[in-house]
Design an enzyme around this catalytic site. Structure first.
Site, PDB file in Angstrom:
ATOM      1  N   LYS A   1       4.846   0.894  13.263  1.00 49.52           N
ATOM      2  CA  LYS A   1       4.301   1.447  12.029  1.00 49.52           C
ATOM      3  C   LYS A   1       3.514   2.724  12.295  1.00 49.52           C
ATOM      4  O   LYS A   1       3.596   3.681  11.521  1.00 49.52           O
ATOM      5  CB  LYS A   1       3.418   0.400  11.347  1.00 49.52           C
ATOM      6  CG  LYS A   1       4.206  -0.816  10.863  1.00 49.52           C
ATOM      7  CD  LYS A   1       3.294  -1.923  10.374  1.00 49.52           C
ATOM      8  CE  LYS A   1       4.095  -3.126   9.899  1.00 49.52           C
ATOM      9  NZ  LYS A   1       3.223  -4.245   9.465  1.00 49.52           N
TER      10      LYS A   1
ATOM     11  N   ILE B   1       0.853  -1.192   0.000  1.00 47.16           N
ATOM     12  CA  ILE B   1       0.000   0.000   0.000  1.00 47.16           C
ATOM     13  C   ILE B   1       0.891   1.245   0.000  1.00 47.16           C
ATOM     14  O   ILE B   1       1.702   1.426   0.904  1.00 47.16           O
ATOM     15  CB  ILE B   1      -0.918   0.037   1.239  1.00 47.16           C
ATOM     16  CG1 ILE B   1      -1.756  -1.238   1.319  1.00 47.16           C
ATOM     17  CG2 ILE B   1      -1.822   1.260   1.202  1.00 47.16           C
ATOM     18  CD1 ILE B   1      -2.557  -1.359   2.599  1.00 47.16           C
TER      19      ILE B   1
ATOM     20  N   GLU C   1       4.654 -15.854  13.469  1.00 48.84           N
ATOM     21  CA  GLU C   1       5.949 -16.425  13.824  1.00 48.84           C
ATOM     22  C   GLU C   1       5.785 -17.443  14.962  1.00 48.84           C
ATOM     23  O   GLU C   1       4.766 -17.451  15.669  1.00 48.84           O
ATOM     24  CB  GLU C   1       6.897 -15.309  14.272  1.00 48.84           C
ATOM     25  CG  GLU C   1       7.138 -14.223  13.242  1.00 48.84           C
ATOM     26  CD  GLU C   1       7.999 -14.703  12.077  1.00 48.84           C
ATOM     27  OE1 GLU C   1       8.661 -15.752  12.220  1.00 48.84           O
ATOM     28  OE2 GLU C   1       7.990 -14.029  11.034  1.00 48.84           O
TER      29      GLU C   1
ATOM     30  N   GLY D   1       4.147  -9.963   2.082  1.00 52.18           N
ATOM     31  CA  GLY D   1       4.313 -10.885   0.964  1.00 52.18           C
ATOM     32  C   GLY D   1       5.436 -10.466   0.048  1.00 52.18           C
ATOM     33  O   GLY D   1       5.824  -9.292  -0.005  1.00 52.18           O
TER      34      GLY D   1
END
Length: 429
Positions: free
Chosen positions: A205, A136, A190, A302
Site C-alpha cells: 500500500k 478512505i 488470516e 469490510g
C-alpha cells in the site's frame, strides 16, 4: 437511457458489497451518471454456492474470460484478488477497450505501471481507490486534492490487523501471541497472518501511495519493511511511559526530490492524531508544503466500506464515459526516481539495552554514540526485577540511518552489552 453494463470478477465479501450498493442505490447512482447501471455478468468460483444477495444465477459464470470477452460489457470491476492471472485478465480487458476498477493492492503494487501504461495506450480508465485504505478516499485525494501542492511526507496506518493487535496490547497489556490468536478467532487476521504482521500488506500500500504522492515509480523493493511480530508488551509499556504509542506506520518522505519509504513499528507521540487511531481502523496523514498537515481516517476494510470506494470509482468512470474523457486522467509517474541513501535518511531512535550492572558501562555506551555522531535526547538506566542485568533506555536525536546502524553494529561486539533488546523508530511530528 442505455444502461452501462458492468462485468464483475469475484463475488466474495467486497464483490457482494458492490452488488448490494449498485442494486440498493440504483436511483441515486443513475441520477448521478444519467443512465442505469447493471451488473451484467459475474465470475465466481461456484455457481451453486448459496449467497445472501439476490442475483440472477443466469448472470453467473465460472469463466472470467467469458466476462472479459463479452462485447456488451463496458466496465470490468475486479475484486477477486490474485496477481499473475488477474494481471492477464485486466490487460486483456484494456486491450478490448474496457475500463477497469480494481481493489487489488498486490496487483497494483507489483504491476501498476504496466497496467496504467496499457490504459493510457488504449485511452481507458483504471481506478483503484479501494486498494489502499478501504473506504478512505486517499488515492483520489492525492491525485486531485493535492494536485497543486508538493507532498513532503505521508504516514499511514494502513493495515487493520496490525493496528488491532497493537491497540489491544497497549490498552489491555496483553501479549502479541494472545492478541494475534484473538484476532484470528474474530476474523481480523488470516490463519496465516504473515502478510499482515510482517508488514508486507502495508508495504504494498505504501508503494502505491509513494508512487502517487511523489509522482515517481515506487517499486515494492524500494520499501524497507519490518513487522510487529517481535514487539512485546514490555516495549509498549516503555513507549507509554515515555509519552508514545506504538503503531505499525508506513512512512514516506521526500527531500530535494529524493525519497525514502519504510514500514516499521514506530513510537509516535500520544498527542499526534495517528496515535489515537485504534482497532481495525486506518488513517493516512499527509503533509504538503503549502497545505501543511492533513489526516484521513476511516474503515480500512469490510464489505460496504471497501465496496463504497469501488462503486465510487465506477461512477467516476461512467461520468468520464459520458463526457468522452476516459483515459485522460491517468497518473503516469513522470519524475526520475531518486532514493535517499542511508546517510540521508534521518530520524530519532529508541533503543533498549540489557547491560552488565557495574560502574562505567553507561560511559562506554554514550562514548560509542559520540564517536558515530549520534546525539542523545534522553538516557535512563534502571534495574529490572526479572532481569539480572541492568536496562538502559535511550532515545536519540535525529540521526542518519547509516550512523545509527554503525552504532548497533559496534554494540553487537561490546562486552558490557548482553543484548540489544529492542530498537524502534521514533516520530514526534
Amino acid at each position: 437511457m442505455k444502461p452501462v453494463k458492468v462485468g464483475l470478477l469475484g463475488l466474495g465479501t467486497v464483490g457482494t458489497g458492490v452488488v448490494r450498493i449498485v442494486q440498493g442505490n440504483q436511483e441515486d447512482l443513475s441520477s448521478q451518471v444519467g443512465s442505469p447501471i447493471t451488473i451484467e455478468k459475474v465470475a465466481v468460483r461456484s455457481v451453486d454456492k448459496v449467497r445472501n444477495i439476490d442475483i440472477d444465477p443466469a448472470r453467473l459464470t465460472t469463466d472470467p474470460w467469458e466476462v472479459i470477452r463479452d462485447p456488451d460489457i463496458d466496465v470490468i470491476v475486479e475484486v477477486m484478488g490474485g496477481i499473475d492471472l488477474t494481471r492477464e485478465y485486466i490487460l486483456e480487458a484494456l486491450e478490448r477497450g474496457k475500463h477497469v476498477v480494481t481493489a487489488n493492492k498486490d496487483l497494483m503494487a507489483l504491476h501498476g505501471s504496466a497496467i496504467l501504461a496499457k490504459a493510457q495506450e488504449k485511452q481507458c480508465d483504471v481506478f483503484y481507490e479501494a486498494s489502499v485504505a478501504g473506504g478512505i478516499p486517499i488515492i483520489r485525494t492525492l491525485i486531485e486534492g493535492f494536485s497543486s501542492d508538493r507532498i513532503v511526507k505521508i504516514m499511514g496506518i494502513v493495515n487493520g490487523t496490525t493496528n488491532y493487535i497493537l491497540s489491544k496490547m497497549s490498552q489491555e497489556g496483553a501479549s502479541y501471541e494472545d492478541v494475534l490468536k484473538e484476532a484470528q478467532e474474530l476474523g481480523y487476521a488470516e490463519s496465516d497472518p504473515t502478510s499482515d504482521v510482517e508488514g508486507l500488506d502495508a508495504a504494498r500500500k505504501m508503494a502505491i501511495l509513494g508512487t502517487l504522492g511523489f509522482r515517481t515509480n515506487v517499486e515494492l523493493s524500494d520499501v524497507t519493511v519490518q513487522g510487529i511480530s517481535s514487539v512485546t508488551k514490555e516495549d509498549i509499556n516503555y513507549a507509554k511511559n515515555l509519552g508514545y504509542e506504538m503503531k505499525l506506520l508506513g512512512i514516506a518522505t521526500s527531500q530535494n526530490d529524493h525519497i525514502t519509504i519504510s514500514v516499521q513499528p514506530t513510537m509516535i507521540r500520544k498527542n499526534h492524531p495517528l496515535a489515537s487511531v485504534n482497532g481495525v481502523f486506518n488513517a493516512v496523514y499527509v503533509h504538503g508544503e503549502s497545505v501543511g498537515e492533513t489526516m484521513f481516517y476511516g474503515a480500512g476494510a469490510g464489505e460496504l466500506p471497501t465496496a463504497t470506494s469501488v462503486v465510487a470509482d465506477l461512477i467516476a468512470i461512467i461520468k468520464n464515459l459520458k463526457l468522452g474523457v476516459n483515459g485522460l486522467k491517468a497518473i503516469v509517474p513522470y519524475k526520475q526516481k531518486k532514493l535517499q541513501s542511508d546517510d540521508q535518511v534521518m530520524y530519532k531512535n529508541f533503543i533498549l539495552l540489557h547491560v552488565d550492572d557495574k560502574a562505567g558501562v553507561l560511559a562506554q555506551i554514550t562514548q560509542v554514540f559520540a564517536e558515530y555522531n549520534v546525539s542523545l535526547a534522553s538516557v535512563v538506566q534502571q534495574p529490572n526485577a526479572t532481569n539480572p542485568d541492568a536496562e538502559i533506555v535511550i532515545i536519540t536525536h535525529r540521526a542518519s540511518k547509516a550512523s545509527f546502524d554503525r552504532v548497533l553494529q559496534y554494540f553487537e561486539n561490546l562486552d558490557v552489552i548482553q543484548r540489544i533488546k529492542s530498537v524502534y523508530r521514533v516520530e514526534d511530528i
